[in-house]
Design an enzyme around this catalytic site. Structure first.
Site, PDB file in Angstrom:
ATOM      1  CE  LYS A   1      40.383  38.460  38.835  1.00  0.00           C
ATOM      2  NZ  LYS A   1      41.597  37.660  38.626  1.00  0.00           N
TER       3      LYS A   1
ATOM      4  CB  SER B   1      39.764  34.576  39.932  1.00  0.00           C
ATOM      5  OG  SER B   1      40.510  34.741  38.745  1.00  0.00           O
TER       6      SER B   1
END
Length: 234
Positions: free
Chosen positions: A189, A152
């Site tokens: 993230k 990701s």
């Protein structure tokens, strides 16, 4: 010039860099230290006044040919400092400056694997092993390493199997790469806080932004302060 950003003589045996290559290497290291991720070609071009990102790419290719960095295809932030480059930077600091002895000490960093729900991230059962590094390699001293799982954050140059150096923290600025716990899941993230929400942004268009609503279980576990390729430790 800060001793943390002086690459003019990487090593007596290392590759000789041009002034521009030294400047780009300094920019890469500074970006990784500041945000946890390398710069994009466009950011390098903008910072150094190049007319296009292609000019930055040419210099990066030259650095890669000299073995100073590694380029990862398919990602805009696919730039990595090689292990021997990090070592040479450290040797250069030792040779050119009288560093305090404590900055040369080895830093023991526990490697955190899978995190069980409800347990502190540094609980003993989560620690797979301990690695040792020269503390002077990190401008901000990390508290632990987290094994990256998934792709990701690919476009930030962080891929599956990498070891993320993490500084424990409970606050983050917008744009910083963080380790966060959402319910039972721990994720890496890019952090963004709006007026009412927290957004955790991936660096891969194949993944969706995670939106944390008020009242949802959320905890910031730390800030990314470095990246270590797992293959460097083999």
């Amino acid at each position: 010039m800060s001793i943390l950003n002086d690459f003019s003589h990487l090593s007596s045996e290392g590759p000789k860099l041009t002034a521009r290559q030294q400047q780009i290497l300094e920019l890469i290291q500074s970006a990784i230290t500041r945000t946890g991720a390398p710069p994009t070609r466009a950011e390098i071009a903008n910072e150094l006044g190049f007319k296009s990102a292609n000019a930055a790419e040419e210099h990066l290719q030259a650095l890669a040919r000299k073995g100073v960095i590694e380029l990862v295809s398919g990602t805009s932030r696919g730039i990595r400092l090689r292990s021997d480059t990090l070592r040479s930077i450290h040797e250069s600091r030792v040779k050119q400056f009288s560093l305090p002895l404590q900055s040369l000490a080895q830093l023991a960093l526990p490697l955190v694997g899978r995190v069980a729900a409800g347990s502190p991230i540094l609980a003993q059962e989560h620690i797979e092993q301990t690695y040792y590094f020269e503390s002077s390699l990190f401008q901000r001293q990390p508290d632990y390493l987290l094994k990256v799982r998934g792709m990701s954050m690919r476009d930030a140059g962080i891929i599956d199997g990498d070891l993320l150096a993490v500084k424990q923290a409970k606050e983050a600025r917008n744009g910083q790469i963080v380790v966060a716990r959402i319910g039972d899941e721990v994720t890496v993230k890019r952090f963004r806080r709006t007026k009412h929400l927290i957004e955790l942004l991936p660096e891969n268009p194949d993944f969706k932004t995670i939106v944390v609503e008020p009242g949802e279980p959320f905890e910031l576990e730390g800030l990314a302060v470095g990246l270590i390729r797992n293959t460097m430790l083999i």
